[in-house]
Design an enzyme around this catalytic site. Sequence first.
Site, mmCIF file in Angstrom:
data_model
loop_
_atom_site.group_PDB
_atom_site.id
_atom_site.type_symbol
_atom_site.label_atom_id
_atom_site.label_comp_id
_atom_site.label_asym_id
_atom_site.label_seq_id
_atom_site.Cartn_x
_atom_site.Cartn_y
_atom_site.Cartn_z
ATOM 1 C CE LYS A 44 -2.638 -1.027 3.789
ATOM 2 N NZ LYS A 44 -3.597 -0.743 4.869
ATOM 3 C CE LYS A 46 -1.410 4.198 5.811
ATOM 4 N NZ LYS A 46 -2.800 4.210 6.268
HETATM 5 N N1 C2G Z 1 -9.750 6.703 9.882
HETATM 6 C C1 C2G Z 1 -10.707 7.649 10.262
HETATM 7 N N2 C2G Z 1 -10.313 8.897 10.589
HETATM 8 C C2 C2G Z 1 -8.999 9.245 10.568
HETATM 9 C C3 C2G Z 1 -8.028 8.284 10.192
HETATM 10 C C4 C2G Z 1 -8.428 7.008 9.858
HETATM 11 O O1 C2G Z 1 -11.922 7.350 10.278
HETATM 12 N N3 C2G Z 1 -8.651 10.513 10.916
HETATM 13 C C5 C2G Z 1 -10.218 5.357 9.529
HETATM 14 C C6 C2G Z 1 -9.889 4.991 8.083
HETATM 15 O O2 C2G Z 1 -10.878 5.517 7.203
HETATM 16 C C7 C2G Z 1 -9.925 3.467 8.134
HETATM 17 C C8 C2G Z 1 -9.434 3.163 9.567
HETATM 18 O O3 C2G Z 1 -9.557 4.385 10.311
HETATM 19 O O4 C2G Z 1 -11.263 2.981 7.991
HETATM 20 C C9 C2G Z 1 -7.996 2.707 9.594
HETATM 21 O O5 C2G Z 1 -7.217 3.697 8.953
HETATM 22 P P1 C2G Z 1 -5.734 3.275 8.435
HETATM 23 O O6 C2G Z 1 -5.027 2.568 9.517
HETATM 24 O O7 C2G Z 1 -5.128 4.475 7.797
HETATM 25 O O8 C2G Z 1 -6.106 2.167 7.337
HETATM 26 P P2 C2G Z 1 -5.845 2.238 5.760
HETATM 27 O O9 C2G Z 1 -4.417 2.492 5.499
HETATM 28 O O10 C2G Z 1 -6.868 3.136 5.204
HETATM 29 O O11 C2G Z 1 -6.080 0.699 5.314
HETATM 30 O O12 C2G Z 1 -8.121 -2.900 3.076
HETATM 31 C C10 C2G Z 1 -8.322 -1.639 3.662
HETATM 32 C C11 C2G Z 1 -7.023 -1.045 4.120
HETATM 33 O O13 C2G Z 1 -6.293 -1.958 4.920
HETATM 34 C C12 C2G Z 1 -7.296 0.238 4.894
#
Ligand code: C2G
Length: 135
Positions: A44, A46
């Site tokens: 990703k 990341k």
């Molecule tokens: N999130 C949120 N508000 C934020 C940051 C994150 O609501 N300020 C939510 C994201 O939308 C996500 C969850 O928290 O639903 C986890 O965020 P991340 O750890 O950044 O996950 P991500 O990299 O988006 O990976 O298959 C799906 C992926 O694994 C999602």
Amino acid sequence: MKTVITYGTFDILHRGHINLLRRARALGDRLIVGLSSDEFNAGKHKSSLLNYENRKVVLESIRYVDYVFPEENWEQKLTDIKDYEASIFVMGDDWEGKFDFLKDLCEVVYLPRTAAISTTEIKNSLNPEFDAIKN
Ligand code: C2G
């Protein structure tokens, strides 16, 4: 037993993550989380500060989370939803529409993201050089 399922990296946990997990859990009787493996994160583009084991221990300690399993690829959602008999899939709305293909298997819910906080911002704020570059 209504199972809610979500996925993410959940690095350096903050209130945005907690808001998401709390609201997701409130939609059912249990919440299970597909936690991105370190290898999947690399895919990703990341890089998490905390490795999978660290992120897993932290996530499992949260009252809203009932079970954590590894997310290793994009495709596994299709089998996970069946295997865990999940009836609701939840993601933050930065993913709006991206997982609509799951609608044949379960309810798909995109919840409003929590504004003004992200792991990236936290990581950058820890790096003083970043401000020098930014300004
Ligand atoms: N999130 C949120 N508000 C934020 C940051 C994150 O609501 N300020 C939510 C994201 O939308 C996500 C969850 O928290 O639903 C986890 O965020 P991340 O750890 O950044 O996950 P991500 O990299 O988006 O990976 O298959 C799906 C992926 O694994 C999602």
